[in-house]
Structure formats: C-alpha cells, structure tokens
Design an enzyme around this catalytic site. Structure first.
Site, PDB file in Angstrom:
ATOM      1  N   GLU A 190       0.782  -1.203   0.080  1.00 51.17           N
ATOM      2  CA  GLU A 190       0.347  -0.180  -0.017  1.00 51.17           C
ATOM      3  C   GLU A 190       0.932   1.279   0.090  1.00 51.17           C
ATOM      4  O   GLU A 190       0.506   2.155  -0.675  1.00 51.17           O
ATOM      5  CB  GLU A 190      -0.998  -0.037   1.134  1.00 51.17           C
ATOM      6  CG  GLU A 190      -2.085  -0.982   1.081  1.00 51.17           C
ATOM      7  CD  GLU A 190      -3.066  -0.829   0.017  1.00 51.17           C
ATOM      8  OE1 GLU A 190      -3.205   0.564  -0.527  1.00 51.17           O
ATOM      9  OE2 GLU A 190      -3.882  -1.551  -0.590  1.00 51.17           O
ATOM     10  N   TYR A 209      -6.841   6.661   4.240  1.00 50.05           N
ATOM     11  CA  TYR A 209      -7.117   5.475   3.097  1.00 50.05           C
ATOM     12  C   TYR A 209      -5.900   4.455   3.332  1.00 50.05           C
ATOM     13  O   TYR A 209      -6.568   3.139   3.525  1.00 50.05           O
ATOM     14  CB  TYR A 209      -6.432   5.962   1.884  1.00 50.05           C
ATOM     15  CG  TYR A 209      -6.201   4.810   1.038  1.00 50.05           C
ATOM     16  CD1 TYR A 209      -7.545   4.165   0.479  1.00 50.05           C
ATOM     17  CD2 TYR A 209      -5.113   4.472   0.522  1.00 50.05           C
ATOM     18  CE1 TYR A 209      -7.106   3.143  -0.324  1.00 50.05           C
ATOM     19  CE2 TYR A 209      -4.980   3.414  -0.258  1.00 50.05           C
ATOM     20  CZ  TYR A 209      -5.789   2.493  -0.621  1.00 50.05           C
ATOM     21  OH  TYR A 209      -5.730   1.207  -1.400  1.00 50.05           O
ATOM     22  N   ASP A 216      -9.459   4.299  -2.890  1.00 49.17           N
ATOM     23  CA  ASP A 216      -8.155   4.649  -3.737  1.00 49.17           C
ATOM     24  C   ASP A 216      -8.881   5.103  -5.096  1.00 49.17           C
ATOM     25  O   ASP A 216     -10.076   5.450  -5.090  1.00 49.17           O
ATOM     26  CB  ASP A 216      -7.120   3.486  -3.879  1.00 49.17           C
ATOM     27  CG  ASP A 216      -8.010   2.399  -4.822  1.00 49.17           C
ATOM     28  OD1 ASP A 216      -9.035   2.586  -5.257  1.00 49.17           O
ATOM     29  OD2 ASP A 216      -6.941   1.465  -5.348  1.00 49.17           O
TER      30      ASP A 216
END
Length: 365
Positions: free
Chosen positions: A55, A138, A156
């Site tokens: 990520e 996020y 995203d």
C-alpha cells in the site's frame, strides 16, 4: 421540508434498496481476481506486513512499477522487524527510482516504530494504524480491511472512479471525496471486507478504466447510472489542475577519472536524504548566471562546460529545468566538505532520485 433541506436531499445520489451489488462484486472477484505478489491466495490470511508494504509503494505509483521493488524489499527484508533494523540509507538505496521519496523515509520510520513499540506486530484497527508514520486514512482503512477484515471500505483512485460512475456523482473532486466514501461503504459485504475492497480495486483497474471502460463485462453494468446516461468517461468530475510555477537551477557534474562527485541532500525536505550531484537552489525565475555562481569551489578543476539544452523534470507541485555543467578534477583532488567521490560503475547502488539519474546520464553521454 424546507427549501434548503429539499435541495440537499436531491443533491446526493442515493443507492437503491438492494443488497445485490456486494454479492455481485464478490462473485465477480472470485472468478477474476488479479494475482499480485502481495495478495494472499483464496482462503489464506493476508500478511499485514506485505499489505502495508504494498500500500505504501502503490501510493501514486502503478502496480507494474511497484512489482519489482516489492519483490526486492521482501527478499531483502522478509518481515517488518528486519526492515525496522535496517539503516535508512539502505532503504533509500533500495527505493531509488520509485519516486516520492518521503514514502521511503516514512516506511522506514514506521517499521522502526512497529518493531520497537509494538513488538513487530501491526495494530489491527484503523485508529491504531493511523498512529504510525506515513499511514493516513486511506492506507489505514486498506490495511484494516485487507489484513484484519475490519468492516471498512478504503477508497483509492480506482474505487473513486467506479463509485463516481455507478452513482453518477456530479460533485467535483476533491470536494466529492466524503460523498464517494459514504457511497463506497454501501458496497461492503457483510463479511469478507478485504475482498470487497480488493474487488472494487480490481474492477477499476481492469474493467472500469479511465478511458474506454469495458462496461459490457462489468458485474454492475445494469445498475450503473453513468452507463445509463452514456457518460461513463466523464466521471469522476474533476476541478481543473493548477500547474506549479516553473523552477530553474543548475547541476554540476564533476568527474575524477572514473569517479563522480556526489553529496546527500538534507534529511528533511524534498528528496530528503537522497544522493545528488552538487547543484544550485531551485528557484522560480532564476537566471543561469546566478545559478552558475553556486558551483562547488574545487581547486585545479577544468573549466566548466555547459551542455546544450536543459534537463526537465516534473514534481508533484512544480516543473523543473536544470542547466547542466561538466568539469574534470585532477587525480588526487579531495572532495569538498559534505561531498564524496563514488565510482561511476556503482551508481546503480546509490540512492539517486530520477531527476539526478537524468542529469548524470545527460552529462556523461
């Protein structure tokens, strides 16, 4: 109902009363999920370290670009404690070329904190994850959902696009983000939160693409407001981008036989801790003569030769133009304070950002 309340009620698209979307998404995902090096196989539990590492690397970077870097990192540092015990210089060298280098510094700081303060175990909640360096809303939601099956939906760019089309969200980004977040949450299944998120990510990456989406293959095509209007490619709505002011500077490429003069940038700030050739400040409207006066003072140096043209590079907030000067140093010339000589043959092992790779290639060509 007041006029103001009525206007607000009609301004937000409402999901229909149905539970079929989350089910349809998971059914599609079970058949078409992408095979990614950081993704657990069906039925296996996700590794929080691999989820977190991927990520961070995927922020503003494509899956294709990240793949080789991810493999290098997990081969060198197979678990978070190994990365936490590594030096920042080693991490920056391994990261070189991936861009957005503050991510590498935060990556290392996060690994250090998890190793030192959490016994090598990542927190399993969004709140706990957000207390770690480099993890924003996020990323915390993505790790919580994918690694720990927390009932949350990360949003995203891919998910943003799918949701904005599915509900025909007219509000422009970035103002539309809170609304898109609420709508995306309606696509969460009662279980398999991580798969729900990854299903939407895969849908956006492979079907609901920015241009020419393959709507006929989409599991949600009969329920998509933008498709019904024939306006798929116009979503998400985006405010015009503001381009930053052009900055200008000079780069000084000095060789001593088969060695190159380099230095490390300050730890804080743009490209912090990365390796560079000596250079001037990068300023808007800077004249070439003013930039050249910032050349390193080295005794016995040959005359500076200016390369024709400029090296250009675009950062997130501004474009850059660098005039490149080259010179040769005598065999026993000492490096100025704060600088060092490195073999040109080993430059691949240096933490050189892309802009410096461009400069050096241009100078040595």
């Amino acid at each position: 109902m007041s006029t103001k309340s009525a206007r607000k009620a009609t301004s937000e698209p409402r999901p229909p009363e149905t539970v079929s979307r989350p089910v349809a998404l998971l059914q599609w995902y079970d058949r078409h999920r992408r095979r990614l090096p950081w993704r657990a196989a069906p039925g296996e539990r996700s590794d929080p370290y691999r989820v977190w590492l991927s990520e961070i690397m995927l922020q503003q970077t494509t899956v294709k670009a990240v793949g080789p870097y991810f493999e290098k990192f997990v081969t060198r540092w197979p678990e978070v404690t190994a990365l936490g015990n590594a030096s920042l210089d080693d991490v920056l060298r391994m990261w070189a070329g991936l861009g957005y280098y503050s991510r590498a510094r935060n990556l290392h700081a996060c690994a250090v904190m998890v190793t030192r303060d959490h016994g090598g175990v990542f927190p399993d909640t969004e709140e706990g994850l957000r207390g770690l360096p480099g993890i924003g809303p996020y990323t915390a939601a993505a790790i919580a959902a994918i690694a720990f099956e927390r009932h949350t939906m990360p949003v995203d760019g891919n998910i943003e696009r799918v949701v904005s089309r599915l509900f025909a969200v007219e509000e422009e980004l970035p103002q539309a983000k809170p609304l898109i977040q609420r709508l995306a949450a309606t696509l969460l299944a009662n279980s398999r939160a991580g798969d729900s998120a990854q299903a939407l990510m895969d849908l956006g990456a492979s079907i609901c693409t920015p241009k020419k989406p393959a709507c006929s293959l989409c599991p949600l095509n009969d329920d998509c407001a933008a498709r019904a209007q024939g306006t798929q490619e116009t979503f998400p709505r985006k405010a015009p981008k503001k381009s930053g002011t052009l900055r200008r500077g000079a780069a000084f490429v000095v060789t001593r036989g088969d060695e190159l003069l380099v230095r490390s940038r300050p730890e804080k700030g743009l490209l912090g801790g990365m390796t560079e050739v000596p250079g001037s400040d990068w300023l808007a409207g800077q004249e070439d003569a003013a930039a050249k006066r910032q050349a390193p003072d080295i005794k016995g140096l040959s005359r500076w030769q200016r390369k024709l043209g400029v090296v250009t590079h675009v950062f997130t907030h501004f474009p850059l133009e660098l005039v490149v000067y080259t010179a040769k140093a005598e065999a026993r010339t000492r490096a100025p304070a704060g600088m060092r000589w490195v073999p040109i043959a080993t430059l691949a092992d240096e933490a050189l950002p892309n802009v410096m790779r461009k400069v050096i290639a241009y100078a040595l060509d």
